[in-house]
Design a protein around this motif. Structure first.
Motif, PDB file in Angstrom:
ATOM      1  N   ILE A 152      41.127 -22.111   0.617  1.00  0.00           N
ATOM      2  CA  ILE A 152      40.698 -21.656   1.562  1.00  0.00           C
ATOM      3  C   ILE A 152      40.377 -24.024   1.241  1.00  0.00           C
ATOM      4  N   GLU A 153      41.279 -24.537   0.445  1.00  0.00           N
ATOM      5  CA  GLU A 153      41.103 -25.957  -0.194  1.00  0.00           C
ATOM      6  C   GLU A 153      42.041 -26.259   1.052  1.00  0.00           C
ATOM      7  N   ARG A 154      43.044 -24.978   1.920  1.00  0.00           N
ATOM      8  CA  ARG A 154      44.244 -26.402   2.908  1.00  0.00           C
ATOM      9  C   ARG A 154      43.246 -26.271   3.867  1.00  0.00           C
ATOM     10  N   ALA A 212      40.240 -26.495   4.518  1.00  0.00           N
ATOM     11  CA  ALA A 212      38.750 -26.963   4.800  1.00  0.00           C
ATOM     12  C   ALA A 212      39.165 -28.879   5.390  1.00  0.00           C
ATOM     13  N   ARG A 213      40.893 -28.786   4.362  1.00  0.00           N
ATOM     14  CA  ARG A 213      41.290 -30.685   4.422  1.00  0.00           C
ATOM     15  C   ARG A 213      41.789 -30.372   6.015  1.00  0.00           C
ATOM     16  N   GLU A 214      42.523 -29.384   6.329  1.00  0.00           N
ATOM     17  CA  GLU A 214      43.202 -29.138   7.774  1.00  0.00           C
ATOM     18  C   GLU A 214      41.638 -29.499   8.490  1.00  0.00           C
ATOM     19  N   SER A 215      40.967 -28.105   8.873  1.00  0.00           N
ATOM     20  CA  SER A 215      39.886 -28.385   9.036  1.00  0.00           C
ATOM     21  C   SER A 215      39.605 -30.020   9.755  1.00  0.00           C
ATOM     22  N   SER A 216      38.773 -30.437   8.578  1.00  0.00           N
ATOM     23  CA  SER A 216      38.044 -31.937   8.527  1.00  0.00           C
ATOM     24  C   SER A 216      38.985 -31.886   9.373  1.00  0.00           C
ATOM     25  N   GLY A 217      40.131 -32.181   9.336  1.00  0.00           N
ATOM     26  CA  GLY A 217      40.959 -33.335   9.930  1.00  0.00           C
ATOM     27  C   GLY A 217      41.120 -32.998  11.601  1.00  0.00           C
ATOM     28  N   LYS A 218      40.790 -31.955  11.897  1.00  0.00           N
ATOM     29  CA  LYS A 218      40.534 -31.574  13.106  1.00  0.00           C
ATOM     30  C   LYS A 218      39.058 -32.334  13.242  1.00  0.00           C
ATOM     31  N   ASN A 240      31.767 -17.719  -3.541  1.00  0.00           N
ATOM     32  CA  ASN A 240      31.386 -18.581  -2.867  1.00  0.00           C
ATOM     33  C   ASN A 240      31.041 -19.777  -2.730  1.00  0.00           C
ATOM     34  N   LYS A 241      31.700 -19.918  -4.179  1.00  0.00           N
ATOM     35  CA  LYS A 241      31.626 -20.958  -3.930  1.00  0.00           C
ATOM     36  C   LYS A 241      32.685 -21.701  -3.461  1.00  0.00           C
ATOM     37  N   HIS A 242      34.124 -21.295  -3.340  1.00  0.00           N
ATOM     38  CA  HIS A 242      35.114 -21.727  -2.763  1.00  0.00           C
ATOM     39  C   HIS A 242      34.804 -21.575  -1.486  1.00  0.00           C
ATOM     40  N   LEU A 243      34.011 -20.633  -0.422  1.00  0.00           N
ATOM     41  CA  LEU A 243      33.791 -20.509   0.749  1.00  0.00           C
ATOM     42  C   LEU A 243      32.765 -21.632   0.952  1.00  0.00           C
ATOM     43  N   ALA A 244      31.926 -22.070  -0.065  1.00  0.00           N
ATOM     44  CA  ALA A 244      31.218 -23.073   0.166  1.00  0.00           C
ATOM     45  C   ALA A 244      31.942 -24.942   1.099  1.00  0.00           C
ATOM     46  N   LEU A 245      33.134 -24.262   1.023  1.00  0.00           N
ATOM     47  CA  LEU A 245      33.882 -25.655   1.057  1.00  0.00           C
ATOM     48  C   LEU A 245      34.057 -25.798   2.343  1.00  0.00           C
ATOM     49  N   LEU A 246      34.355 -23.864   3.649  1.00  0.00           N
ATOM     50  CA  LEU A 246      34.467 -24.463   4.464  1.00  0.00           C
ATOM     51  C   LEU A 246      33.163 -24.447   5.778  1.00  0.00           C
ATOM     52  N   ASP A 247      31.685 -23.767   4.724  1.00  0.00           N
ATOM     53  CA  ASP A 247      30.605 -23.972   5.475  1.00  0.00           C
ATOM     54  C   ASP A 247      30.544 -25.187   5.401  1.00  0.00           C
ATOM     55  N   LYS A 248      30.524 -26.002   4.010  1.00  0.00           N
ATOM     56  CA  LYS A 248      30.561 -27.532   5.091  1.00  0.00           C
ATOM     57  C   LYS A 248      30.806 -28.306   6.421  1.00  0.00           C
TER      58      LYS A 248
END
Length: 142
Positions: free
Chosen positions: A68-70, A72-78, A118-126
């Motif tokens: 999930i961290e990966r 979120a990082r890739e999605s933030s770049g996109k 949920n604490k991990h999925l919150a990264l994707l929600d951000k």
């Protein structure tokens, strides 16, 4: 387990199927701390903390935190690339591009890792929230 593994290797030899123990990954998912020692074709398989299979990273506790961290990082770049193009596209164009490029990769194999904490999925929600704000604010000036 070693007996079953040697039977698989013997079956492979019989049917001319080459197994590659150096490419084989071992992920021991258990609450037990007992060491697992498996031997495949004479080579000991070393347990790993994380294994990536078809783009999904599994860890030994099945938390999917690293995956999930990966994501979120890739999605933030996109999303940063999408922000740089926001002056060219209207809100509908940004939405289509976001759904095609970013959200589709975030949703890949989500049935496998969707039960994460949920604490991990919150990264994707951000990341999703930032995308919503970017698309909504791009239409405000028009």
């Amino acid at each position: 387990m070693n007996t079953t593994l040697s039977r698989i290797v013997a079956w492979g030899n019989k049917w001319q199927v080459k197994l590659a123990p150096h490419k084989t990954q071992l992920l021991h998912v258990s609450r037990s701390s007992a060491a697992l020692r498996l031997i495949c074709d004479g080579k000991t398989l070393v347990p790993q903390d994380e294994v990536e299979v078809l783009g999904v990273t599994y860890d030994c506790r099945l938390t999917f935190k690293a995956h999930i961290e990966r994501l979120a990082r890739e999605s933030s770049g996109k999303l940063a690339s999408l922000r740089r193009m926001s002056w060219i596209l209207d809100s509908k164009g940004l939405e289509v591009l976001y759904k095609a490029q970013d959200r589709s990769s975030m949703e890949y194999a989500c049935l496998g890792w969707g039960g994460a904490a949920n604490k991990h999925l919150a990264l994707l929600d951000k990341v999703q929230g930032r995308a919503v704000r970017l698309i909504r604010d791009s239409g405000a000036g028009q």
